[in-house]
Motif scaffolding. Sequence first.
Motif, PDB file in Angstrom:
ATOM      1  N   ARG A 170       0.433  -1.215  -0.150  1.00 56.51           N
ATOM      2  CA  ARG A 170      -0.315   0.301   0.026  1.00 56.51           C
ATOM      3  C   ARG A 170       0.850   1.186  -0.062  1.00 56.51           C
ATOM      4  O   ARG A 170       0.674   1.990  -0.520  1.00 56.51           O
ATOM      5  N   GLY A 171       1.911   1.564   0.899  1.00 57.34           N
ATOM      6  CA  GLY A 171       2.676   2.574   0.557  1.00 57.34           C
ATOM      7  C   GLY A 171       3.715   2.535   0.568  1.00 57.34           C
ATOM      8  O   GLY A 171       4.481   3.419   0.027  1.00 57.34           O
ATOM      9  N   GLY A 172       4.989   1.482  -0.938  1.00 58.15           N
ATOM     10  CA  GLY A 172       5.306   1.696  -1.673  1.00 58.15           C
ATOM     11  C   GLY A 172       4.897   1.152  -2.760  1.00 58.15           C
ATOM     12  O   GLY A 172       5.908   0.123  -3.735  1.00 58.15           O
ATOM     13  N   SER A 173       4.422   2.261  -3.196  1.00 55.74           N
ATOM     14  CA  SER A 173       3.748   1.535  -4.908  1.00 55.74           C
ATOM     15  C   SER A 173       5.198   2.088  -5.840  1.00 55.74           C
ATOM     16  O   SER A 173       5.275   0.941  -7.219  1.00 55.74           O
ATOM     17  N   GLU A 174       5.447   2.743  -5.832  1.00 54.08           N
ATOM     18  CA  GLU A 174       6.692   3.377  -6.721  1.00 54.08           C
ATOM     19  C   GLU A 174       7.255   1.886  -6.764  1.00 54.08           C
ATOM     20  O   GLU A 174       8.530   1.137  -7.057  1.00 54.08           O
ATOM     21  N   GLN A 175       8.213   1.270  -5.414  1.00 54.96           N
ATOM     22  CA  GLN A 175       9.051   0.182  -5.270  1.00 54.96           C
ATOM     23  C   GLN A 175       8.306  -0.888  -5.796  1.00 54.96           C
ATOM     24  O   GLN A 175       8.977  -1.739  -6.492  1.00 54.96           O
ATOM     25  N   VAL A 176       7.391  -1.189  -5.746  1.00 52.98           N
ATOM     26  CA  VAL A 176       6.439  -2.577  -5.522  1.00 52.98           C
ATOM     27  C   VAL A 176       5.992  -2.624  -7.497  1.00 52.98           C
ATOM     28  O   VAL A 176       6.829  -4.054  -7.869  1.00 52.98           O
ATOM     29  N   LEU A 180       8.604  -5.216  -9.853  1.00 50.48           N
ATOM     30  CA  LEU A 180       7.129  -6.138 -10.345  1.00 50.48           C
ATOM     31  C   LEU A 180       7.822  -5.617 -11.626  1.00 50.48           C
ATOM     32  O   LEU A 180       8.044  -7.251 -12.673  1.00 50.48           O
ATOM     33  N   VAL A 181       8.487  -4.896 -11.936  1.00 44.48           N
ATOM     34  CA  VAL A 181       8.990  -4.794 -13.969  1.00 44.48           C
ATOM     35  C   VAL A 181      10.203  -5.722 -13.997  1.00 44.48           C
ATOM     36  O   VAL A 181      10.144  -6.502 -14.826  1.00 44.48           O
ATOM     37  N   GLN A 182      10.762  -6.133 -12.793  1.00 43.94           N
ATOM     38  CA  GLN A 182      12.322  -6.389 -12.338  1.00 43.94           C
ATOM     39  C   GLN A 182      11.460  -7.966 -12.705  1.00 43.94           C
ATOM     40  O   GLN A 182      12.570  -9.276 -13.793  1.00 43.94           O
TER      41      GLN A 182
END
Length: 285
Positions: A170-176, A180-182
């Motif tokens: 919920r809080g780390g959308s950019e890192q998640v 996910l791309v990786q």
Amino acid sequence: MQNEKITTAPSGYLAFFLVLLLIAAAAVSFIWEQPIIGAVICIVNFVFILPGLTIVNPNESKVLTLFGKYQGTVKQDGFFWVNPFTVKKKVSLKAYNLNGQQLKVNDSVGNPIEIAAVIVWQIKDTAKAVFAVENYLQYVNIQSEAAVRHLANSFPYDHIEDENASITLRGGSEQVGLLLVQELNERLERAGIEVLEARISHLAYAPEIAHAMLQRQQASAIISARRLIVEGAVGMVEMALQKMEEKNIIELDEERKAAMVSNLLVVLCGDKAVNPIVNTGTLYH
């Protein structure tokens, strides 16, 4: 594993002009009552020249195979002529949008959640996309679902479940999204597919625990607010006592000082308005 080989095909305009000439020559042969020559010209034209004409549109490619052997890929857009016996498979190089369906999975601490992702991808290696997997569209769908499930199992939904977690769904959308791309690029590399972007499009607790988690979040918010109010009230009481001592407004013994602190804390920490009471007598009655 077959790797992509870019091939350059000759222009198709010269071959098309030759097709027109042969059609004219066949017509003349039939007019001059030379049907055998006309038939031979038609066979050469419609079997060996005309089937080789192909059009490659922008952001598309043609994968060429000859008798089961990969010959190369034409990626340049235009009008070309290739070996008429090759099988020409069109492969789009445009970016695809995959709007994943909502999945019900458990996060890293076991809470059931609903999660879905939007993935932008395109074909990078046409040979791998055609020859390495049976159906690259189905392959992308299945591997994307597996990657999203694995991601959801790796992190908690929020810091409420795991206060020590450095990344939450919920809080780390950019890192998640970057993770996910990786992972998707690692999974889809076999099919020659590159993931350009991936984002979580839906994230929520499963219906069976959504109400309980909402109450838990509300309770946590109330506790945090109360903690802040108490810290502020204690600071204000401390400041009030300090100012009264500095300016010698009134001298209070320990008992009366404790009563004053208690009253101030009640006023400052209460969630309702207080009604003042005027004491006209002595403090000790």
